[in-house]
Design an enzyme around this catalytic site. Sequence first.
Site, PDB file in Angstrom:
ATOM      1  CG  ASP A  57      25.844   7.104 -10.628  1.00 56.45           C
ATOM      2  OD1 ASP A  57      26.147   6.029 -11.164  1.00 56.45           O
ATOM      3  OD2 ASP A  57      25.074   7.937 -11.151  1.00 56.45           O
ATOM      4  CE  LYS A  65      26.326   7.622 -15.839  1.00 50.12           C
ATOM      5  NZ  LYS A  65      25.425   6.491 -15.979  1.00 50.12           N
ATOM      6  N   GLY A 122      18.893  11.585 -12.249  1.00 44.89           N
ATOM      7  CA  GLY A 122      19.096  12.823 -11.508  1.00 44.89           C
ATOM      8  C   GLY A 122      17.812  13.490 -11.049  1.00 44.89           C
ATOM      9  NE  ARG A 178       3.638  -0.980 -14.147  1.00 48.87           N
ATOM     10  CZ  ARG A 178       3.291  -2.104 -13.523  1.00 48.87           C
ATOM     11  NH1 ARG A 178       3.185  -3.234 -14.200  1.00 48.87           N
ATOM     12  NH2 ARG A 178       3.051  -2.100 -12.236  1.00 48.87           N
ATOM     13  N   GLY A 222      16.320   7.209 -11.305  1.00 53.22           N
ATOM     14  CA  GLY A 222      15.287   7.731 -10.417  1.00 53.22           C
ATOM     15  C   GLY A 222      15.102   6.978  -9.108  1.00 53.22           C
ATOM     16  N   GLY A 278      21.936   6.318  -8.770  1.00 53.48           N
ATOM     17  CA  GLY A 278      22.798   7.424  -9.149  1.00 53.48           C
ATOM     18  C   GLY A 278      22.852   8.455  -8.050  1.00 53.48           C
ATOM     19  CB  SER A 279      21.354  11.784  -7.908  1.00 53.64           C
ATOM     20  OG  SER A 279      21.721  11.889  -9.271  1.00 53.64           O
TER      21      SER A 279
END
Lengths: 193, 294
Positions: free
Chosen positions: B24, B81, B153, B165, B214, B235-236
């Site tokens: 990102d 997005k 995030g 899983r 995550g 992402g973050s």
Amino acid sequence: MQIGVLAVQGDFSKHQDMLRQMGIESQLVRTPAVLSKCDGLIIPGGESTTLTTVMQKHGLWQPLQEFGRRKVIFGTCAGLIIMANEVPGHPHATLDLIDITVERNAYGRQVDSFIDKVKLELSGASSVVEGVFIRAPKIKACGTSVRILGYHRQDIVAAENEHILVCTFHPELTGDERLHRYFLHKVSRHIHD
Amino acid sequence: MQNDKNMKIKIGLAEMLKGGVIMDVTTPEQAKIAEEAGAVAVMALERIPADIRAHGGVARMSDPTVIRAIQKTVSIPVMAKCRIGHFAEAQVLEALGVDFIDESEVLTPADEEFHVDKWKFKVPFVCGCRNLGEALRRIAEGAAMIRTKGEAGTGNIVEAVRHMRAVQGGIRRIQGLGDEELVTEAKNLGAPVELVREVKKLGKLPVPNFSAGGVATPADASLMMQLGAETVFVGSGIFKSSDPVKMSKAIVTAVTHYMDFKLIAKVSAGLGEAMRGLEMGAIPEEERMAGRGW
């Protein structure tokens, strides 16, 4: 005959599937040690900047260049780009293993990707195969050491020199074995020379 | 499904992104850092998920200025997005020439019943999922790539692990079923039986299966690859860490060499602080993004 598929990044598993379909178990190559055991190598499609960055950082670049000077490599799409001797505007060094000038993303962005017929001329036999072109490069010029093996319309899409075989499209995504078979012959001829 | 020409081209690009990291970014400078670190693609955003979470309000498609500036800066694919069900945002993104659209739960949904009919587009779509049924519904709508939702995030890998899983477990379950059990399984999953049959035959999803939501460290990336992800979205995790240049390179290395633990140990050393992260219990149910999408 041990065939390796460079597994740094890209659609290496598709090449491995293709070889398996042809009865060949290949090695995934991520280190110089595994590379040194191979007689021939495939460099898959992927992102050429990623392939270059990761290989230069982890000591695979030099061994690969030496490999390509002595043994047979087949490069599709990104694999072609990193082996070309000239890629104008490309921020990275290339392996300089085949005398072709290449333009990256030459057809445009992903919405310009396409499937169309490609004419191949392999071992004196002509054939038409399905070419999958994904953000594909173009071969703009070839040196005298290079033999042209295929065209899409006016564009050169497959070529070779003594050790190196390249194409701008993805035979590994269609299941058409012709170029892979040609590569295997090239490897076996080279071993027995 | 693979025989559809358009779908073959779409899945083709997803295949090329395998074994890589999609990052990102919010500015051309960050996009450059990502490309130089070895990212296979960037996701052009106005705000990264951690800031969307903090900012609140309605999160929408990015300003085209941001997307264009990033497209001009890098040669790797640029993704963007759109809101769930917001096919007009998707049409705008396609007109901008983005290489992949993420119909994403990170943005505020525009439709609480229906997703975008992705077959209508030439540009490929990636969609999030929490389990196999959700993955197959998105594929039935024309998604060319599936990713776990995780909880974007947060810098907390627990939800991505749960979702990966669930998908892999669902696939293993189908492989153990008899052919006569597949229609009922499809009914229970809420997915078309043709896709359930295909999963049984292939032993995996019929499109590439990536991970998101995550990932904050090289070990997180290795974990998701070992659980069956074919590429990792970060992402973050990169631009909220104290040293984004080092962190981005380390995560790229950890994805390529996800089974080389000595190397991951080496690149994990001295990375500075990873993003602070959020414990799931600290996020009220209504603020969780993974529950968006149906």
